[in-house]
Design a protein around this motif. Structure first.
Motif, short mmCIF file in Angstrom:
data_model
loop_
_atom_site.label_atom_id
_atom_site.label_comp_id
_atom_site.label_asym_id
_atom_site.label_seq_id
_atom_site.Cartn_x
_atom_site.Cartn_y
_atom_site.Cartn_z
N MET A 289 0.86 -1.19 0.00
CA MET A 289 0.00 0.00 0.00
C MET A 289 0.89 1.23 0.00
N VAL A 290 0.63 2.15 -0.91
CA VAL A 290 1.49 3.34 -1.03
C VAL A 290 1.56 4.05 0.32
N HIS A 291 2.78 4.31 0.77
CA HIS A 291 3.03 4.88 2.10
C HIS A 291 2.37 6.27 2.22
N PRO A 292 1.68 6.53 3.34
CA PRO A 292 1.03 7.84 3.52
C PRO A 292 2.01 9.01 3.33
N LYS A 293 3.26 8.82 3.75
CA LYS A 293 4.25 9.89 3.59
C LYS A 293 4.50 10.18 2.11
N VAL A 294 4.50 9.12 1.31
CA VAL A 294 4.74 9.29 -0.14
C VAL A 294 3.55 10.01 -0.77
N LEU A 295 2.34 9.59 -0.39
CA LEU A 295 1.14 10.27 -0.90
C LEU A 295 1.18 11.76 -0.56
N ALA A 296 1.43 12.05 0.72
CA ALA A 296 1.42 13.44 1.18
C ALA A 296 2.49 14.25 0.46
N GLY A 297 3.66 13.63 0.24
CA GLY A 297 4.75 14.31 -0.45
C GLY A 297 4.39 14.70 -1.88
N CYS A 298 3.40 14.01 -2.44
CA CYS A 298 2.96 14.33 -3.80
C CYS A 298 1.69 15.18 -3.76
N GLY A 299 1.34 15.69 -2.60
CA GLY A 299 0.18 16.57 -2.49
C GLY A 299 -1.15 15.84 -2.48
N ILE A 300 -1.12 14.54 -2.13
CA ILE A 300 -2.36 13.78 -2.06
C ILE A 300 -2.68 13.51 -0.59
N ASP A 301 -3.88 13.82 -0.18
CA ASP A 301 -4.26 13.67 1.23
C ASP A 301 -4.46 12.20 1.58
N PRO A 302 -3.57 11.64 2.44
CA PRO A 302 -3.66 10.21 2.75
C PRO A 302 -4.88 9.85 3.60
N ASP A 303 -5.57 10.87 4.13
CA ASP A 303 -6.79 10.58 4.88
C ASP A 303 -7.97 10.41 3.94
N VAL A 304 -7.83 10.88 2.72
CA VAL A 304 -8.92 10.78 1.74
C VAL A 304 -8.62 9.69 0.70
N TYR A 305 -7.39 9.65 0.29
CA TYR A 305 -7.02 8.71 -0.77
C TYR A 305 -6.08 7.63 -0.25
N SER A 306 -6.14 6.47 -0.88
CA SER A 306 -5.16 5.41 -0.61
C SER A 306 -4.84 4.74 -1.94
N GLY A 307 -3.81 3.89 -1.90
CA GLY A 307 -3.47 3.25 -3.17
C GLY A 307 -2.53 2.08 -2.97
N TRP A 308 -2.39 1.29 -4.00
CA TRP A 308 -1.41 0.18 -3.94
C TRP A 308 -0.49 0.26 -5.15
N ALA A 309 0.65 -0.37 -4.99
CA ALA A 309 1.63 -0.37 -6.08
C ALA A 309 2.36 -1.70 -6.11
N PHE A 310 2.86 -2.01 -7.28
CA PHE A 310 3.70 -3.22 -7.38
C PHE A 310 4.83 -2.95 -8.37
N GLY A 311 5.88 -3.75 -8.28
CA GLY A 311 6.95 -3.70 -9.26
C GLY A 311 7.43 -5.10 -9.54
N MET A 312 7.47 -5.46 -10.84
CA MET A 312 7.95 -6.81 -11.15
C MET A 312 8.99 -6.80 -12.25
N GLY A 313 9.83 -7.82 -12.23
CA GLY A 313 10.89 -7.94 -13.23
C GLY A 313 10.37 -8.62 -14.47
N LEU A 314 10.59 -7.96 -15.60
CA LEU A 314 10.05 -8.50 -16.86
C LEU A 314 10.87 -9.69 -17.36
N GLU A 315 12.19 -9.62 -17.25
CA GLU A 315 13.03 -10.72 -17.74
C GLU A 315 12.66 -12.03 -17.05
N ARG A 316 12.51 -11.93 -15.72
CA ARG A 316 12.22 -13.15 -14.98
C ARG A 316 10.89 -13.77 -15.41
N LEU A 317 9.94 -12.88 -15.69
CA LEU A 317 8.64 -13.35 -16.15
C LEU A 317 8.75 -14.07 -17.49
#
Ligand code: PHE
Length: 341
Positions: A289-317
């Motif tokens: 889940m996207v860290h509240p500090k990261v959201l806030a740093g981008c000007g997004i209110d973490p009390d109103v919005y939340s989000g998830w993120a992922f990162g995967m390696g394409l070669e391995r896939l």
């Protein structure tokens, strides 16, 4: 004078008819008819002739001029014809020879896998976004809650461009989370595939350049169960229905909570085999889940919005999908390897 002209006539016409190329022919023309040419020299002597003889000789000289001009033209035409014949002969096409097939290339196997993934995400309403490979440390690290002094910022792991460690080759596609949050209207659903760089020695599983796919959703009321459901769906589309996944707790500075997702080894069904190195599971991606500090740093209110993120390696896939055992094969561009796909 008559004899001199007769001699000139014989010599010039012979030389012209024997001329073998247009350059030589042109120099003959100049030699006989030019301003300082032989015929002109003769005409200069006309003054010495008697008034009766002069018109006769003049006429003869004119005739001779015409004759030589004609001979030059004729020879020029002959030479042109001969050249054309030669060219046609040299350039004949033997239509009975077997043809050389035009080999059509095809997409690199790894990009087939990427296309497949893009299609899955586009089908779920995600946008595909692109961003810089030369990145600010701010975006690659600081805004992702990776502070100064964090081991991943070491010079031994990262390619920096500047002494002050402010510009680098991105080590992950995660800075695309920041770019997206800073520039896109909410809600956001995006994936960002691209190259990333780390100071790794080349071996069967490492390369200083490889590919990641970042994915992120930011909206109101987004939870970890959305992350799990979405990624499970993606895995089933890639590896087939019923593929078993597990989400293991993990740590990333920019997600909270964080996890890694494994799939149960499709080769041995979880018992342990060489493909999964005896583990029964294969690690596929990092997420959280996207860290509240990261959201806030981008000007997004973490009390109103939340989000998830992922990162995967394409070669391995791609290696998993095509049963490729050595990462180097993906980058070596050996036609014998690529033609198999
Ligand atoms: N960027 C992380 C890595 O390279 C993966 C990741 C992406 C983890 C997004 C969490 C969220 O390992």
């Amino acid at each position: 004078m008559k004899e001199i002209m007769q001699k000139l006539r014989d010599a010039s016409l012979r030389a012209i008819s024997e001329s073998q190329d247009s350059e030589n022919l042109e120099s003959l023309r100049v030699r006989y008819l030019g301003k300082k040419g032989e015929l002109t020299q003769i005409l200069r002597q006309m003054g010495k002739l008697s008034p009766e003889e002069r018109p006769k000789m003049g006429q003869m000289a004119n005739q001779l001029r015409e004759e030589i001009e004609k001979a030059v033209e004729q020879r020029r035409a002959e030479l042109m014809d001969a050249m054309m014949d030669l060219k046609l002969q040299q350039e004949t096409v033997d239509v009975t020879l077997p043809g050389k097939p035009a080999v059509a290339g095809h997409k690199h196997p790894m990009y087939n896998v990427l296309d497949q993934i893009k299609e899955i995400f586009v089908g779920m309403g995600f946008e595909i976004v692109d961003g810089p490979e030369v990145e600010l440390a701010d975006y690659n690290f600081t805004k992702l809650n990776i502070d100064e002094g964090h081991p991943s910022r070491e010079w031994t792991d990262t390619f920096y461009f500047t002494e002050d460690s402010s510009i680098l080759l991105r080590t992950q596609t995660s800075p695309m989370q920041i770019h997206a949050m800073e520039t896109r209207p909410l809600p956001i659903r995006m994936i960002a595939p691209g190259r990333v760089y780390r100071k790794d020695e080349v071996d069967a599983t490492h390369s200083p350049m490889f590919h990641q796919i970042e994915g992120m959703v930011i909206d109101k009321g987004v939870t970890m169960s959305d992350l799990k459901a979405t990624l499970n769906l993606v895995v089933e589309k890639i590896y087939g229905k019923g593929t078993v996944t597990r989400f293991r707790p993990h740590h990333f500075p920019f997600t909270e909570p964080s996890c890694e997702m494994d799939i149960q080894c499709h080769k041995c069904g979880g018992k342990g085999c060489p493909t999964c190195k005896g583990e029964g599971w294969i690690e596929v991606l990092g997420a959280g889940m996207v860290h509240p500090k990261v959201l806030a740093g981008c000007g997004i209110d973490p009390d109103v919005y939340s989000g998830w993120a992922f990162g995967m390696g394409l070669e391995r896939l791609a290696m998993g999908e095509y049963k490729i055992t050595d990462l180097r094969l993906i980058f070596e561009n050996d036609i014998r390897f690529l033609e198999q796909f």
